[in-house]
Design a protein around this motif. Sequence first.
Motif, PDB file in Angstrom:
ATOM      1  N   ASP A 167     -17.370  46.650 -33.134  1.00 55.03           N
ATOM      2  CA  ASP A 167     -17.762  45.637 -32.151  1.00 55.03           C
ATOM      3  C   ASP A 167     -17.279  44.258 -32.607  1.00 55.03           C
ATOM      4  OD1 ASP A 167     -19.538  44.800 -34.153  1.00 55.03           O
ATOM      5  OD2 ASP A 167     -21.296  45.643 -33.160  1.00 55.03           O
ATOM      6  N   ILE A 168     -17.627  43.232 -31.853  1.00 48.27           N
ATOM      7  CA  ILE A 168     -17.130  41.888 -32.148  1.00 48.27           C
ATOM      8  C   ILE A 168     -17.640  41.383 -33.502  1.00 48.27           C
ATOM      9  CG2 ILE A 168     -18.935  40.666 -30.863  1.00 48.27           C
ATOM     10  CD1 ILE A 168     -16.677  38.660 -30.011  1.00 48.27           C
ATOM     11  N   TRP A 169     -18.866  41.730 -33.870  1.00 48.33           N
ATOM     12  CA  TRP A 169     -19.395  41.314 -35.168  1.00 48.33           C
ATOM     13  C   TRP A 169     -18.508  41.872 -36.281  1.00 48.33           C
ATOM     14  CZ3 TRP A 169     -20.990  42.927 -39.877  1.00 48.33           C
ATOM     15  CH2 TRP A 169     -21.743  42.024 -40.641  1.00 48.33           C
ATOM     16  N   PHE A 211     -13.803  29.541  -6.620  1.00 46.95           N
ATOM     17  CA  PHE A 211     -12.948  30.593  -7.166  1.00 46.95           C
ATOM     18  C   PHE A 211     -12.519  30.259  -8.587  1.00 46.95           C
ATOM     19  CE2 PHE A 211      -9.014  32.922  -7.854  1.00 46.95           C
ATOM     20  CZ  PHE A 211      -9.367  34.188  -7.431  1.00 46.95           C
ATOM     21  N   LYS A 212     -12.091  29.018  -8.808  1.00 45.08           N
ATOM     22  CA  LYS A 212     -11.678  28.602 -10.145  1.00 45.08           C
ATOM     23  C   LYS A 212     -12.831  28.713 -11.135  1.00 45.08           C
ATOM     24  CE  LYS A 212      -8.040  25.408  -8.784  1.00 45.08           C
ATOM     25  NZ  LYS A 212      -7.681  23.991  -8.676  1.00 45.08           N
ATOM     26  N   LYS A 213     -14.037  28.384 -10.675  1.00 38.01           N
ATOM     27  CA  LYS A 213     -15.205  28.438 -11.550  1.00 38.01           C
ATOM     28  C   LYS A 213     -15.534  29.884 -11.959  1.00 38.01           C
ATOM     29  CE  LYS A 213     -20.153  27.459 -11.543  1.00 38.01           C
ATOM     30  NZ  LYS A 213     -21.279  27.001 -10.735  1.00 38.01           N
ATOM     31  N   TYR A 214     -15.519  30.798 -11.001  1.00 37.32           N
ATOM     32  CA  TYR A 214     -15.932  32.171 -11.270  1.00 37.32           C
ATOM     33  C   TYR A 214     -14.816  33.055 -11.813  1.00 37.32           C
ATOM     34  CZ  TYR A 214     -20.250  30.988  -8.945  1.00 37.32           C
ATOM     35  OH  TYR A 214     -21.434  30.392  -8.613  1.00 37.32           O
ATOM     36  N   TYR A 215     -13.584  32.734 -11.494  1.00 37.67           N
ATOM     37  CA  TYR A 215     -12.461  33.568 -11.922  1.00 37.67           C
ATOM     38  C   TYR A 215     -11.447  32.735 -12.687  1.00 37.67           C
ATOM     39  CZ  TYR A 215     -14.539  36.799  -8.660  1.00 37.67           C
ATOM     40  OH  TYR A 215     -15.420  37.612  -8.020  1.00 37.67           O
ATOM     41  N   ALA A 216     -11.913  32.030 -13.679  1.00 35.13           N
ATOM     42  CA  ALA A 216     -11.044  31.174 -14.491  1.00 35.13           C
ATOM     43  C   ALA A 216      -9.953  32.008 -15.161  1.00 35.13           C
ATOM     44  CB  ALA A 216     -11.865  30.454 -15.558  1.00 35.13           C
ATOM     45  N   GLU A 217      -8.871  31.369 -15.456  1.00 30.98           N
ATOM     46  CA  GLU A 217      -7.748  32.038 -16.117  1.00 30.98           C
ATOM     47  C   GLU A 217      -8.196  32.594 -17.464  1.00 30.98           C
ATOM     48  OE1 GLU A 217      -4.013  33.477 -16.137  1.00 30.98           O
ATOM     49  OE2 GLU A 217      -4.799  32.256 -14.530  1.00 30.98           O
ATOM     50  N   LEU A 218      -7.716  33.763 -17.779  1.00 32.14           N
ATOM     51  CA  LEU A 218      -8.046  34.385 -19.053  1.00 32.14           C
ATOM     52  C   LEU A 218      -7.345  33.663 -20.198  1.00 32.14           C
ATOM     53  CD1 LEU A 218      -7.715  38.123 -18.025  1.00 32.14           C
ATOM     54  CD2 LEU A 218      -9.813  36.827 -18.372  1.00 32.14           C
ATOM     55  N   PRO A 219      -7.940  33.683 -21.387  1.00 27.82           N
ATOM     56  CA  PRO A 219      -7.297  33.015 -22.519  1.00 27.82           C
ATOM     57  C   PRO A 219      -6.002  33.717 -22.910  1.00 27.82           C
ATOM     58  CG  PRO A 219      -9.198  34.281 -23.258  1.00 27.82           C
ATOM     59  CD  PRO A 219      -9.204  34.325 -21.753  1.00 27.82           C
ATOM     60  N   ALA A 220      -5.050  32.936 -23.378  1.00 27.85           N
ATOM     61  CA  ALA A 220      -3.779  33.476 -23.858  1.00 27.85           C
ATOM     62  C   ALA A 220      -3.854  33.594 -25.377  1.00 27.85           C
ATOM     63  CB  ALA A 220      -2.624  32.567 -23.449  1.00 27.85           C
ATOM     64  N   ALA A 242     -13.485  35.142 -29.134  1.00 28.95           N
ATOM     65  CA  ALA A 242     -14.689  35.775 -28.577  1.00 28.95           C
ATOM     66  C   ALA A 242     -14.532  36.004 -27.077  1.00 28.95           C
ATOM     67  CB  ALA A 242     -15.916  34.914 -28.865  1.00 28.95           C
ATOM     68  N   ARG A 243     -14.014  35.016 -26.374  1.00 33.01           N
ATOM     69  CA  ARG A 243     -13.811  35.168 -24.930  1.00 33.01           C
ATOM     70  C   ARG A 243     -12.787  36.257 -24.632  1.00 33.01           C
ATOM     71  NH1 ARG A 243     -11.075  31.621 -20.949  1.00 33.01           N
ATOM     72  NH2 ARG A 243     -11.658  32.642 -19.025  1.00 33.01           N
ATOM     73  N   ALA A 244     -11.709  36.322 -25.415  1.00 34.80           N
ATOM     74  CA  ALA A 244     -10.700  37.373 -25.230  1.00 34.80           C
ATOM     75  C   ALA A 244     -11.319  38.751 -25.460  1.00 34.80           C
ATOM     76  CB  ALA A 244      -9.522  37.138 -26.177  1.00 34.80           C
ATOM     77  N   TRP A 245     -12.161  38.867 -26.472  1.00 33.25           N
ATOM     78  CA  TRP A 245     -12.817  40.139 -26.772  1.00 33.25           C
ATOM     79  C   TRP A 245     -13.713  40.573 -25.618  1.00 33.25           C
ATOM     80  CZ3 TRP A 245     -12.670  43.223 -31.287  1.00 33.25           C
ATOM     81  CH2 TRP A 245     -13.590  44.284 -31.302  1.00 33.25           C
ATOM     82  N   ILE A 246     -14.475  39.640 -25.072  1.00 30.15           N
ATOM     83  CA  ILE A 246     -15.470  39.970 -24.047  1.00 30.15           C
ATOM     84  C   ILE A 246     -14.872  40.065 -22.642  1.00 30.15           C
ATOM     85  CG2 ILE A 246     -17.558  39.117 -22.887  1.00 30.15           C
ATOM     86  CD1 ILE A 246     -18.325  37.915 -25.672  1.00 30.15           C
ATOM     87  N   ASP A 247     -14.102  39.045 -22.234  1.00 30.13           N
ATOM     88  CA  ASP A 247     -13.639  38.959 -20.845  1.00 30.13           C
ATOM     89  C   ASP A 247     -12.263  39.547 -20.606  1.00 30.13           C
ATOM     90  OD1 ASP A 247     -15.964  37.631 -20.152  1.00 30.13           O
ATOM     91  OD2 ASP A 247     -15.081  35.651 -20.357  1.00 30.13           O
ATOM     92  N   GLY A 248     -11.478  39.678 -21.651  1.00 29.48           N
ATOM     93  CA  GLY A 248     -10.087  40.094 -21.489  1.00 29.48           C
ATOM     94  C   GLY A 248      -9.177  38.924 -21.818  1.00 29.48           C
ATOM     95  N   TYR A 249      -7.873  39.148 -21.737  1.00 29.75           N
ATOM     96  CA  TYR A 249      -6.937  38.114 -22.170  1.00 29.75           C
ATOM     97  C   TYR A 249      -5.569  38.369 -21.582  1.00 29.75           C
ATOM     98  CZ  TYR A 249      -5.903  41.883 -25.445  1.00 29.75           C
ATOM     99  OH  TYR A 249      -5.605  43.098 -25.992  1.00 29.75           O
TER     100      TYR A 249
END
Length: 159
Positions: free
Chosen positions: A115-117, A88-97, A141-148
């Motif tokens: 877009d991100i570019w 679970f931790k691997k697949y649903y890691a905490e979102l970046p702050a 980049a992670r916040a842009w793609i995965d959420g935050y």
Amino acid sequence: MIKIYQKQPIQAEQFNGTTDSANRLGVEWEDGNGFIGNPSYTPESQPCWYIPEDKFTVFGYDENSIKPDDWIIECSGNIRLIMTNNEFKKYYAELPAIPDYVDEYINYMKSSGRDIWDAIHYPYRSNNISEYMEDSSEKFARAWIDGYQLEAQHDTRTD
């Protein structure tokens, strides 16, 4: 703390082995019902917590048996997925702050159809955003793609 998810939200709860948790999650106890991780046990010899197959379709590492600290993820209807805590931790890691000003920048860029570019190379961004990009580009980049989630606000006022 506010969390913003770009991916499909999940409904998951960690089973803690208590009767309350079992009742809430539809988990039952049966002496000699299940196989728990060791192939030398026969299904009839090992007592365990399990999710009844007549109530739910279950997928996971050990069919329908479940151990304390495992996670139950509601997939849809009566379909559930069981994951170990490490999975679970691997697949649903905490979102970046991220700070408020980065949240505002991401929202502005996305609402402008960029877009991100574009966000990384935007020539009119503030010095704060430029500095954040230099120091925390992977987090951005992670916040842009995965959420935050937003960083906790520290109130520096005094009464």
